[in-house]
Design a protein around this motif. Sequence first.
Motif, PDB file in Angstrom:
ATOM      1  N   LYS A   1      29.105  15.464 -21.947  1.00 33.58           N
ATOM      2  CA  LYS A   1      28.652  13.767 -22.167  1.00 33.58           C
ATOM      3  C   LYS A   1      27.910  13.575 -20.712  1.00 33.58           C
TER       4      LYS A   1
ATOM      5  N   SER B   1      16.482   4.886 -13.972  1.00 36.37           N
ATOM      6  CA  SER B   1      15.388   6.048 -13.628  1.00 36.37           C
ATOM      7  C   SER B   1      14.598   6.003 -12.410  1.00 36.37           C
TER       8      SER B   1
ATOM      9  N   ILE C   1      24.372  15.440 -20.811  1.00 35.07           N
ATOM     10  CA  ILE C   1      23.370  14.744 -21.633  1.00 35.07           C
ATOM     11  C   ILE C   1      22.847  13.625 -20.979  1.00 35.07           C
ATOM     12  N   GLN C   2      23.753  12.726 -20.357  1.00 33.03           N
ATOM     13  CA  GLN C   2      23.269  11.262 -19.485  1.00 33.03           C
ATOM     14  C   GLN C   2      22.466  12.007 -18.240  1.00 33.03           C
TER      15      GLN C   2
ATOM     16  N   ASN D   1      15.908   8.507  -9.494  1.00 37.38           N
ATOM     17  CA  ASN D   1      16.255   9.931  -9.570  1.00 37.38           C
ATOM     18  C   ASN D   1      15.426  10.816  -8.790  1.00 37.38           C
TER      19      ASN D   1
ATOM     20  N   LYS E   1      20.597  14.736 -17.849  1.00 35.63           N
ATOM     21  CA  LYS E   1      19.111  15.099 -18.678  1.00 35.63           C
ATOM     22  C   LYS E   1      18.334  13.706 -19.082  1.00 35.63           C
ATOM     23  N   LYS E   2      19.014  12.811 -19.563  1.00 36.58           N
ATOM     24  CA  LYS E   2      18.220  11.819 -19.810  1.00 36.58           C
ATOM     25  C   LYS E   2      17.812  10.752 -18.867  1.00 36.58           C
ATOM     26  N   TYR E   3      18.356  10.590 -17.871  1.00 35.89           N
ATOM     27  CA  TYR E   3      18.011   9.814 -16.622  1.00 35.89           C
ATOM     28  C   TYR E   3      17.495  10.523 -15.572  1.00 35.89           C
ATOM     29  N   TYR E   4      17.665  11.793 -15.414  1.00 35.07           N
ATOM     30  CA  TYR E   4      17.239  12.568 -14.224  1.00 35.07           C
ATOM     31  C   TYR E   4      16.127  13.720 -14.553  1.00 35.07           C
TER      32      TYR E   4
ATOM     33  N   ALA F   1      15.663  16.790 -17.755  1.00 35.47           N
ATOM     34  CA  ALA F   1      16.391  18.141 -18.324  1.00 35.47           C
ATOM     35  C   ALA F   1      15.862  19.209 -17.190  1.00 35.47           C
TER      36      ALA F   1
END
Length: 214
Positions: A162, A142, A165-166, A145, A168-171, A173
Amino acid sequence: MIKLLESGSIAAFSILKLILITMKIKALFIHGFGGSKDSRTGKVVVSILKEYDIETITETFNLLNVDETLAKIDKIILKNNVHLLLGTSLGGFYTLAYDGLVDKIVINPCMKPSDEIPKLDPSISDETIYDYMDYEDYIFDSKNNINTRGIFGTKDELFGDKFLIQFKKYYGAENAFTFNGGHHGAEGAEDALRNAIDSLDIKQVDKMFDDEDD
C-alpha cells in the motif's frame, strides 16, 4: 607576471580542492519503531554507504515524540552538514516529514503512522497520533517530493504494497525501487539501495574533480 598569476591561480585552486575534499558527504540514518542506532537495517545502510565513501551517522531517537525527533534530526543535520537523510519504517516517515534541503532515501516507510503505530502500540497517546497526522499532510503533498527515493520489499509483512503504491503516486514511479524481501532487516535490499543512491547522482567532491580532469 602572467606566469605568476597562473601559478597563483593554480595554487588557489589546489587549496580549494584540498578544502573541499575534506568535506566528505555525510548521511544520517533513522531507525524504525522500537529500534535503535544498532538496527539491522542501519548496519546494511552503513555498509553500502561505505562503498561510496559516505560517513553515516546513527543515533537512537524517541520516535513517539514527533517534535523532539524532528528537532534532533535538524540539529544533527545542521551540526554535521548532512547531505543525505535515510530512514526505515517509522524512521522513513520522519525522513519524509523533514523539510530541510537534503536528499532522502526511505526503506519500507510507514507513510501513515497515525493508522499503523496504534496497531503496534495501543497505548500511544491521542496527542502523538494527531502530531503524526499533521505531518502526514506534508508528506502527501507532491510539492515536497524533490530528490526523494523509496525502497520497498515485495514481501513486506507489515504494510504489503500500500505504501509502495502511495509513494509512486506522490513521489513518482521512477523514484521507487523494489527488492525481494520483507519489512525488517533490509538484507537483500543492497542493490536497490545502490540504485537509489546512483539515481540521486551523489558524488564526493574529489570524484567531481576527477571527472573534470578526464
